[in-house]
Design a protein around this motif. Sequence first.
Motif, PDB file in Angstrom:
ATOM      1  N   TYR A 183       0.977  -1.208   0.094  1.00 55.68           N
ATOM      2  CA  TYR A 183       0.142   0.058  -0.123  1.00 55.68           C
ATOM      3  C   TYR A 183       0.887   1.425  -0.164  1.00 55.68           C
ATOM      4  O   TYR A 183       2.116   1.164   0.210  1.00 55.68           O
ATOM      5  N   ALA A 184       0.365   2.201  -0.430  1.00 51.75           N
ATOM      6  CA  ALA A 184       1.228   3.529  -0.627  1.00 51.75           C
ATOM      7  C   ALA A 184       0.954   4.305   1.036  1.00 51.75           C
ATOM      8  O   ALA A 184      -0.148   4.177   1.305  1.00 51.75           O
ATOM      9  N   PRO A 185       2.091   4.751   1.596  1.00 55.61           N
ATOM     10  CA  PRO A 185       1.919   5.554   2.852  1.00 55.61           C
ATOM     11  C   PRO A 185       1.273   6.839   2.356  1.00 55.61           C
ATOM     12  O   PRO A 185       0.977   7.159   1.363  1.00 55.61           O
ATOM     13  N   ALA A 186       1.030   7.508   3.463  1.00 53.82           N
ATOM     14  CA  ALA A 186       0.324   8.892   3.329  1.00 53.82           C
ATOM     15  C   ALA A 186       1.161   9.856   2.364  1.00 53.82           C
ATOM     16  O   ALA A 186       2.358   9.726   2.563  1.00 53.82           O
ATOM     17  N   GLN A 187       0.583  10.577   1.628  1.00 53.27           N
ATOM     18  CA  GLN A 187       1.434  11.505   0.714  1.00 53.27           C
ATOM     19  C   GLN A 187       2.003  10.818  -0.332  1.00 53.27           C
ATOM     20  O   GLN A 187       3.019  11.335  -1.019  1.00 53.27           O
ATOM     21  N   PHE A 188       1.738   9.489  -0.654  1.00 54.15           N
ATOM     22  CA  PHE A 188       2.290   8.738  -1.846  1.00 54.15           C
ATOM     23  C   PHE A 188       1.304   8.225  -2.768  1.00 54.15           C
ATOM     24  O   PHE A 188       0.154   7.857  -2.060  1.00 54.15           O
ATOM     25  N   VAL A 189       1.499   7.741  -3.792  1.00 52.47           N
ATOM     26  CA  VAL A 189       0.429   7.045  -4.541  1.00 52.47           C
ATOM     27  C   VAL A 189       1.272   5.837  -5.217  1.00 52.47           C
ATOM     28  O   VAL A 189       2.653   5.933  -5.277  1.00 52.47           O
ATOM     29  N   LEU A 190       0.685   4.697  -5.505  1.00 50.73           N
ATOM     30  CA  LEU A 190       1.069   3.558  -6.268  1.00 50.73           C
ATOM     31  C   LEU A 190       1.534   3.870  -7.723  1.00 50.73           C
ATOM     32  O   LEU A 190       0.772   4.393  -8.288  1.00 50.73           O
ATOM     33  N   CYS A 191       2.643   3.291  -8.081  1.00 50.04           N
ATOM     34  CA  CYS A 191       2.878   3.282  -9.590  1.00 50.04           C
ATOM     35  C   CYS A 191       2.313   2.277 -10.269  1.00 50.04           C
ATOM     36  O   CYS A 191       2.895   1.361 -10.615  1.00 50.04           O
ATOM     37  N   ASN A 192       0.968   2.249 -10.424  1.00 46.01           N
ATOM     38  CA  ASN A 192       0.273   1.056 -10.952  1.00 46.01           C
ATOM     39  C   ASN A 192      -0.479   1.387 -12.070  1.00 46.01           C
ATOM     40  O   ASN A 192      -1.520   0.768 -12.455  1.00 46.01           O
ATOM     41  N   GLY A 193      -0.287   2.634 -12.735  1.00 48.91           N
ATOM     42  CA  GLY A 193      -1.034   3.085 -13.897  1.00 48.91           C
ATOM     43  C   GLY A 193      -2.437   3.709 -13.607  1.00 48.91           C
ATOM     44  O   GLY A 193      -3.009   3.700 -14.494  1.00 48.91           O
ATOM     45  N   GLN A 194      -2.652   4.003 -12.103  1.00 50.97           N
ATOM     46  CA  GLN A 194      -3.830   4.562 -11.808  1.00 50.97           C
ATOM     47  C   GLN A 194      -4.229   6.066 -12.314  1.00 50.97           C
ATOM     48  O   GLN A 194      -3.032   6.596 -12.696  1.00 50.97           O
ATOM     49  N   SER A 195      -5.219   6.314 -12.576  1.00 50.28           N
ATOM     50  CA  SER A 195      -5.874   7.615 -12.795  1.00 50.28           C
ATOM     51  C   SER A 195      -6.088   8.412 -11.659  1.00 50.28           C
ATOM     52  O   SER A 195      -6.712   8.151 -10.733  1.00 50.28           O
ATOM     53  N   LEU A 196      -5.659   9.684 -11.742  1.00 56.14           N
ATOM     54  CA  LEU A 196      -5.546  10.558 -10.449  1.00 56.14           C
ATOM     55  C   LEU A 196      -6.205  11.870 -11.037  1.00 56.14           C
ATOM     56  O   LEU A 196      -6.266  12.519 -12.142  1.00 56.14           O
ATOM     57  N   LEU A 197      -7.281  12.387 -10.040  1.00 54.26           N
ATOM     58  CA  LEU A 197      -7.673  13.777 -10.423  1.00 54.26           C
ATOM     59  C   LEU A 197      -6.783  14.785 -10.468  1.00 54.26           C
ATOM     60  O   LEU A 197      -5.865  14.955  -9.390  1.00 54.26           O
ATOM     61  N   ILE A 198      -6.882  15.603 -11.451  1.00 53.68           N
ATOM     62  CA  ILE A 198      -5.598  16.891 -11.346  1.00 53.68           C
ATOM     63  C   ILE A 198      -5.870  17.658 -10.121  1.00 53.68           C
ATOM     64  O   ILE A 198      -5.017  18.255  -9.314  1.00 53.68           O
ATOM     65  N   SER A 199      -7.041  17.932  -9.602  1.00 59.13           N
ATOM     66  CA  SER A 199      -7.699  18.857  -8.718  1.00 59.13           C
ATOM     67  C   SER A 199      -7.094  18.484  -7.172  1.00 59.13           C
ATOM     68  O   SER A 199      -6.921  19.269  -6.370  1.00 59.13           O
ATOM     69  N   LYS A 200      -6.778  17.324  -6.960  1.00 62.63           N
ATOM     70  CA  LYS A 200      -6.481  16.681  -5.734  1.00 62.63           C
ATOM     71  C   LYS A 200      -4.922  16.219  -5.855  1.00 62.63           C
ATOM     72  O   LYS A 200      -4.410  16.286  -4.772  1.00 62.63           O
ATOM     73  N   GLN A 201      -4.329  16.523  -6.894  1.00 60.30           N
ATOM     74  CA  GLN A 201      -2.745  16.076  -7.077  1.00 60.30           C
ATOM     75  C   GLN A 201      -2.119  17.191  -7.763  1.00 60.30           C
ATOM     76  O   GLN A 201      -1.254  16.880  -8.722  1.00 60.30           O
ATOM     77  N   GLN A 202      -2.381  18.416  -7.489  1.00 62.38           N
ATOM     78  CA  GLN A 202      -1.937  19.546  -8.462  1.00 62.38           C
ATOM     79  C   GLN A 202      -0.434  19.691  -8.545  1.00 62.38           C
ATOM     80  O   GLN A 202       0.050  20.156  -9.561  1.00 62.38           O
ATOM     81  N   GLN A 203       0.207  19.617  -7.233  1.00 67.59           N
ATOM     82  CA  GLN A 203       1.736  19.637  -7.314  1.00 67.59           C
ATOM     83  C   GLN A 203       2.264  18.531  -8.381  1.00 67.59           C
ATOM     84  O   GLN A 203       3.173  18.793  -9.147  1.00 67.59           O
ATOM     85  N   LEU A 204       1.829  17.216  -8.292  1.00 70.87           N
ATOM     86  CA  LEU A 204       2.330  16.039  -8.839  1.00 70.87           C
ATOM     87  C   LEU A 204       2.044  16.633 -10.537  1.00 70.87           C
ATOM     88  O   LEU A 204       2.838  16.354 -11.517  1.00 70.87           O
ATOM     89  N   TYR A 205       0.707  16.975 -10.743  1.00 72.55           N
ATOM     90  CA  TYR A 205       0.369  17.270 -12.020  1.00 72.55           C
ATOM     91  C   TYR A 205       1.375  18.228 -12.862  1.00 72.55           C
ATOM     92  O   TYR A 205       1.786  18.271 -13.822  1.00 72.55           O
ATOM     93  N   ALA A 206       1.790  19.411 -11.799  1.00 75.20           N
ATOM     94  CA  ALA A 206       2.574  20.478 -12.397  1.00 75.20           C
ATOM     95  C   ALA A 206       3.660  20.080 -12.611  1.00 75.20           C
ATOM     96  O   ALA A 206       4.430  20.561 -13.719  1.00 75.20           O
TER      97      ALA A 206
END
Length: 60
Positions: free
Chosen positions: A15-38
């Motif tokens: 599982y991904a710890p807090a403030q991390f996401v798994l690198c499994n090809g998942q789709s993320l909302l831009i509005s919730k991960q703005q720093q990573l999207y930038a």
Amino acid sequence: MEYYVGAIAAFAFNYAPAQFVLCNGQSLLISKQQQLYALIGKKLVEMRHLLRYRIFRMRL
């Protein structure tokens, strides 16, 4: 311990710890991960009007 935005780290659990996401090809909302999207999102969005982007899929 603080990590840089976009850092990739290995963990010994499935599982991904807090403030991390798994690198499994998942789709993320831009509005919730703005720093990573930038940082990496513009290369991963297929169309400009989409609200989501995909994380890389990494396998060992």
